[in-house]
Design a protein around this motif. Structure first.
Motif, short mmCIF file in Angstrom:
data_model
loop_
_atom_site.label_atom_id
_atom_site.label_comp_id
_atom_site.label_asym_id
_atom_site.label_seq_id
_atom_site.Cartn_x
_atom_site.Cartn_y
_atom_site.Cartn_z
N ASN A 45 -8.35 -9.57 -11.89
CA ASN A 45 -7.75 -10.40 -12.93
C ASN A 45 -7.20 -9.48 -14.02
OD1 ASN A 45 -7.30 -12.12 -15.24
ND2 ASN A 45 -8.57 -13.68 -14.24
N LEU A 46 -5.90 -9.22 -13.96
CA LEU A 46 -5.28 -8.25 -14.87
C LEU A 46 -5.32 -8.73 -16.31
CD1 LEU A 46 -3.85 -5.53 -15.12
CD2 LEU A 46 -1.68 -6.70 -14.65
N ASP A 47 -5.12 -10.03 -16.54
CA ASP A 47 -5.14 -10.56 -17.91
C ASP A 47 -6.50 -10.35 -18.56
OD1 ASP A 47 -2.51 -11.35 -17.76
OD2 ASP A 47 -2.98 -13.39 -17.11
N ARG A 48 -7.57 -10.63 -17.84
CA ARG A 48 -8.91 -10.45 -18.41
C ARG A 48 -9.24 -8.98 -18.60
NH1 ARG A 48 -12.83 -15.09 -15.67
NH2 ARG A 48 -11.68 -16.88 -16.49
N PHE A 49 -8.75 -8.15 -17.68
CA PHE A 49 -8.95 -6.71 -17.84
C PHE A 49 -8.28 -6.23 -19.13
CE2 PHE A 49 -7.52 -2.34 -17.38
CZ PHE A 49 -8.66 -1.69 -16.94
N ARG A 50 -7.05 -6.69 -19.37
CA ARG A 50 -6.34 -6.28 -20.59
C ARG A 50 -7.05 -6.80 -21.84
NH1 ARG A 50 -1.90 -3.62 -19.53
NH2 ARG A 50 -0.63 -4.02 -17.68
N GLU A 51 -7.57 -7.99 -21.78
CA GLU A 51 -8.31 -8.53 -22.94
C GLU A 51 -9.52 -7.65 -23.24
OE1 GLU A 51 -9.35 -12.55 -22.13
OE2 GLU A 51 -7.27 -13.28 -22.13
N ALA A 52 -10.20 -7.20 -22.20
CA ALA A 52 -11.40 -6.40 -22.39
C ALA A 52 -11.11 -5.04 -23.01
CB ALA A 52 -12.12 -6.22 -21.05
N ILE A 53 -9.94 -4.49 -22.71
CA ILE A 53 -9.62 -3.15 -23.19
C ILE A 53 -8.69 -3.18 -24.40
CG2 ILE A 53 -7.52 -2.64 -21.85
CD1 ILE A 53 -8.79 0.06 -21.17
N GLU A 54 -8.27 -4.37 -24.81
CA GLU A 54 -7.23 -4.51 -25.85
C GLU A 54 -7.60 -3.80 -27.14
OE1 GLU A 54 -4.73 -8.02 -28.18
OE2 GLU A 54 -6.30 -8.53 -26.76
N LYS A 55 -8.83 -3.93 -27.59
CA LYS A 55 -9.21 -3.31 -28.87
C LYS A 55 -9.03 -1.80 -28.82
CE LYS A 55 -12.97 -2.69 -32.16
NZ LYS A 55 -14.39 -2.96 -32.49
N SER A 56 -9.50 -1.18 -27.77
CA SER A 56 -9.38 0.28 -27.64
C SER A 56 -7.92 0.71 -27.63
CB SER A 56 -10.06 0.75 -26.36
OG SER A 56 -9.76 2.09 -26.10
N VAL A 57 -7.10 0.01 -26.85
CA VAL A 57 -5.70 0.39 -26.72
C VAL A 57 -4.96 0.17 -28.03
CG1 VAL A 57 -3.55 -0.12 -25.53
CG2 VAL A 57 -5.69 -0.08 -24.26
N THR A 58 -5.22 -0.97 -28.68
CA THR A 58 -4.53 -1.28 -29.93
C THR A 58 -4.85 -0.24 -31.01
OG1 THR A 58 -4.58 -3.63 -29.44
CG2 THR A 58 -4.20 -3.01 -31.73
N GLU A 59 -6.12 0.04 -31.21
CA GLU A 59 -6.52 0.99 -32.25
C GLU A 59 -5.99 2.39 -31.94
OE1 GLU A 59 -7.91 0.41 -35.03
OE2 GLU A 59 -8.71 -1.60 -34.84
N THR A 60 -6.05 2.77 -30.67
CA THR A 60 -5.56 4.09 -30.28
C THR A 60 -4.07 4.21 -30.51
OG1 THR A 60 -7.32 4.30 -28.64
CG2 THR A 60 -5.42 5.75 -28.39
N ASN A 61 -3.32 3.16 -30.15
CA ASN A 61 -1.86 3.20 -30.27
C ASN A 61 -1.41 3.27 -31.72
OD1 ASN A 61 -1.45 3.17 -27.55
ND2 ASN A 61 -1.05 0.99 -27.40
#
Length: 288
Positions: free
Chosen positions: A96-112
């Motif tokens: 489930n790509l959408d749920r995977f992205r939700e789970a990692i969203e905080k890390s990616v957002t803050e890093t970006n």
């Protein structure tokens, strides 16, 4: 504390201004006769290779482990899966790509947020990032750098069948090679994922291709065949290639490095299949 962090980031950006950025992630098709980038055509398989920079500052071990709830690691046979784990790597197909992205969203957002600011100051990152859209011709391998080369001498250790194999390499750089071939079902492809290390000085040699004999300039390559993976995929499928936590083996050298802010980054690679041509379209590949 947040003001102190922002001030620190600003100081790093200002002090590092003038360094050459390493923003692009070019790919190489190893058997292209002219050595030119391929045009995206309907008769070619299209992949997207996505490089996600995960920062341990924003994603802890518990959150990282939760990502694997959305990944099927059993698509790889148990022996090969054990070899990956011994070398500090985890691989699977995302369910489930959408749920995977939700789970990692905080890390990616803050890093970006940090990366985007420091990119303005021309601060280089050691690890690859961004998304590459890749049209693939059947049977032609394309290679993607995972990080910048290590400067000078580099020791690489690989576990294979219970043995440790080590090599000392000069200016080593880690790559992933991707090759698509036909599968039994017309709506699927067989995708080969091949980690490798390029090292040493570039050498010229004559190579024979489909249309001509040409000079190819390449560095020596150590093909890590014990980590090769071939799996059948259809449009919408995504393969995940990531380091283990805790880090061990060759995983940290292949899939980690310093980010633009000089913090430790772990690289997560997503390989998406976005288009597979119909059998009638594949025939166009043989048309002059």
């Amino acid at each position: 504390m947040r003001l102190l962090m922002i001030a620190t980031v600003l100081l790093i950006g200002l002090s590092a201004a003038g360094c050459a950025p390493w923003k692009s992630t070019p790919y190489l098709e190893t058997n292209d006769p002219l050595g030119l980038p391929m045009r995206q055509e309907s008769s070619r398989i299209v992949l997207e290779v996505e490089f996600i920079n995960s920062s341990t500052a924003f994603i802890d071990d518990t959150t990282f482990e939760s990502l694997w709830q959305h990944v099927d690691e059993t698509v790889i046979d148990s022996d090969r899966r054990l070899t990956f784990l011994e070398n500090g790597l985890r691989v699977g197909k995302i369910q489930n790509l959408d749920r995977f992205r939700e789970a990692i969203e905080k890390s990616v957002t803050e890093t970006n947020v940090v990366d985007d600011f420091l990119a303005e100051a021309s601060v280089a990152s050691e690890v690859s990032h961004g998304i590459q859209t890749v049209p693939l011709r059947l049977g032609k391998r394309s290679e993607f750098p995972l990080r910048q080369p290590f400067e000078g001498s580099h020791i690489a250790l690989i576990r294979d069948n219970g043995q440790t194999i080590g090599k000392t390499l000069d200016n080593a750089q880690y790559f992933l090679g991707l090759t698509a071939t036909e599968a039994n079902h017309p709506k699927q492809i067989r995708l080969a994922i091949e980690p490798m290390i390029q090292h040493g000085n570039a050498k010229q040699k004559w190579v024979s291709s489909e249309s001509a004999i040409r000079i190819d300039t390449r560095r020596e390559t150590w093909d890590l065949s014990m980590l090769n993976l071939t799996t059948e995929m259809r449009v919408g499928d995504t393969i995940l290639f990531a380091p283990t936590r805790p880090s061990r083996g060759i995983g940290p050298k292949m899939l980690s490095g310093k980010g633009e802010d000089q913090s430790d980054r772990q690289l997560i690679v997503l390989i998406h299949v976005t288009d597979i041509p119909l059998p009638s379209e594949k025939l166009q590949l043989d048309t002059p």
